[in-house]
Design a protein around this motif. Structure first.
Motif, mmCIF file in Angstrom:
data_model
loop_
_atom_site.group_PDB
_atom_site.id
_atom_site.type_symbol
_atom_site.label_atom_id
_atom_site.label_comp_id
_atom_site.label_asym_id
_atom_site.label_seq_id
_atom_site.Cartn_x
_atom_site.Cartn_y
_atom_site.Cartn_z
ATOM 1 N N UNK A 19 18.423 -34.609 38.596
ATOM 2 C CA UNK A 19 18.797 -35.995 38.832
ATOM 3 C C UNK A 19 18.045 -36.932 37.902
ATOM 4 N N UNK A 20 18.078 -38.211 38.229
ATOM 5 C CA UNK A 20 17.421 -39.223 37.409
ATOM 6 C C UNK A 20 16.702 -40.216 38.304
ATOM 7 N N UNK A 55 2.949 -36.913 32.470
ATOM 8 C CA UNK A 55 3.400 -36.091 33.591
ATOM 9 C C UNK A 55 4.926 -36.000 33.627
ATOM 10 N N UNK A 56 5.607 -37.099 33.333
ATOM 11 C CA UNK A 56 7.072 -37.095 33.329
ATOM 12 C C UNK A 56 7.612 -36.160 32.257
ATOM 13 N N UNK A 57 6.985 -36.192 31.083
ATOM 14 C CA UNK A 57 7.426 -35.328 29.989
ATOM 15 C C UNK A 57 7.243 -33.855 30.341
ATOM 16 N N UNK A 58 6.111 -33.521 30.941
ATOM 17 C CA UNK A 58 5.870 -32.134 31.330
ATOM 18 C C UNK A 58 6.860 -31.684 32.402
ATOM 19 N N UNK A 59 7.115 -32.552 33.369
ATOM 20 C CA UNK A 59 8.029 -32.213 34.463
ATOM 21 C C UNK A 59 9.442 -31.970 33.942
ATOM 22 N N UNK A 60 9.931 -32.861 33.083
ATOM 23 C CA UNK A 60 11.299 -32.716 32.575
ATOM 24 C C UNK A 60 11.411 -31.575 31.566
ATOM 25 N N UNK A 61 10.317 -31.238 30.918
ATOM 26 C CA UNK A 61 10.342 -30.076 30.029
ATOM 27 C C UNK A 61 10.469 -28.791 30.849
ATOM 28 N N UNK A 62 9.829 -28.789 32.004
ATOM 29 C CA UNK A 62 9.885 -27.624 32.878
ATOM 30 C C UNK A 62 11.201 -27.576 33.649
ATOM 31 N N UNK A 63 11.732 -28.760 33.997
ATOM 32 C CA UNK A 63 13.003 -28.858 34.724
ATOM 33 C C UNK A 63 13.954 -29.742 33.911
ATOM 34 N N UNK A 64 14.680 -29.166 32.964
ATOM 35 C CA UNK A 64 15.501 -29.957 32.033
ATOM 36 C C UNK A 64 16.655 -30.707 32.685
ATOM 37 N N UNK A 65 17.019 -30.381 33.922
ATOM 38 C CA UNK A 65 18.088 -31.116 34.601
ATOM 39 C C UNK A 65 17.581 -32.400 35.253
#
Length: 308
Positions: free
Chosen positions: A42-43, A59-69
């Protein structure tokens, strides 16, 4: 190839031949359906205190890198508006040093407040300062407008634009409920420059801000942080090191809170990340993790047949 006949409703009906494997996608586009939000999909918009923006972005970059959706848009708050942005619906979550008041909690019972990291209020002096440490009582006297005999003519300084720190100190425990009184410099950089040039100046600043200024080469070299002693007789001064901040022996610790509404899937998932994998990222940045990470050491034992 297996083919299906599908009718997509519009103002002018039309029949289209499509591959069977694409039926689900076409159904979604025609009915307006979308993939539901989940803790990893989601967004969301995350608003952070000015001094926490770089940490939130990391932290946001790491999270979205781990969960690309997942997509987490990080924005900086103006002054004290991180919490207000969340309460007004302009963001789905907030990372802030300002926890909601009990009254706000009563008005919005679905608000979730989770401490995820620690910061500290520190005292910075010139390397030639006569002070080797400072007591909690001396901090109270210097920054609440009170003066004690033999205070060595200390000059208390604070950055005028450091609204978050002012909010934490003004009327807080460190000043025993009194109003903050200190000479204001226009910015943190100006305050640090002033301290570097005056051996009697004592600047007050958040540890994360001081660490960031040092990393960015925006702080003069001739500065050091003071240890702080409790008021009890014989108490040893404690330095604002990560270990002392984590175990609570340093007296001026502030919690960094992640705030969101319960029932929001992606904000809850991001909060779970901050409390688990995100703790390592906090450890490598200007903040201190909220909890000690468990480190596992695997010892290889000799086989029974090996000689002793």
């Amino acid at each position: 190839m297996h083919m299906l006949l599908f009718r997509c409703f519009s103002s002018r009906p039309a029949f289209v031949l499509i591959p069977g494997l694409l039926l689900g996608l076409i159904l979604g586009s025609c009915t307006g359906g979308s993939t539901p939000e989940s803790p990893i999909r989601g967004e969301m918009r995350l608003v952070a205190d000015p001094g926490l923006l770089s940490v939130a972005s990391m932290q946001s970059e790491l999270f979205t890198r781990y969960y690309p959706d997942a997509r987490v848009v990080t924005i900086g708050a103006d002054s004290l508006s991180a919490l207000n942005s969340l309460l007004s619906g302009r963001s789905k979550a907030a990372l802030t040093l300002r926890c909601p008041s009990p009254d706000a909690g009563k008005l919005t019972p679905s608000l979730r407040v989770e401490p995820v990291a620690r910061d500290a209020v520190v005292l910075v002096v010139n390397e030639n300062s006569p002070l080797t440490y400072i007591s909690k009582e001396a901090v109270f006297q210097a920054f609440s407008g009170m003066r004690a005999d033999g205070d060595n003519g200390l000059l208390p300084l604070i950055a005028a634009d450091d609204t978050i720190l002012r909010e934490l100190l003004d009327g807080g425990d460190a000043l025993k409920g009194r109003k903050l009184q200190a000479y204001g410099c226009r910015s943190q950089q100006e305050m640090l420059q002033r301290v570097a040039g005056d051996s009697h100046a004592v600047g007050i600043i958040l540890r994360s801000a001081f660490q960031t200024a040092r990393a960015d080469h925006a702080a003069p070299d001739k500065l050091r942080l003071l240890a702080v002693s409790a008021d009890a007789a014989g108490a040893e001064p404690v330095t604002p090191d990560p270990e002392n901040i984590l175990n609570g022996s340093y007296p001026f610790v502030a919690e960094v809170c992640y705030i969101y509404y319960s029932g929001e899937a992606l904000p809850a998932g991001f909060g779970a990340w901050l409390s688990a994998e995100g703790q390592k990222a906090f450890e490598n940045g200007p903040l201190v993790p909220y909890r000690q990470r468990v480190r596992t050491i695997i010892l290889s034992a000799k086989q029974a047949s090996d000689p002793l």
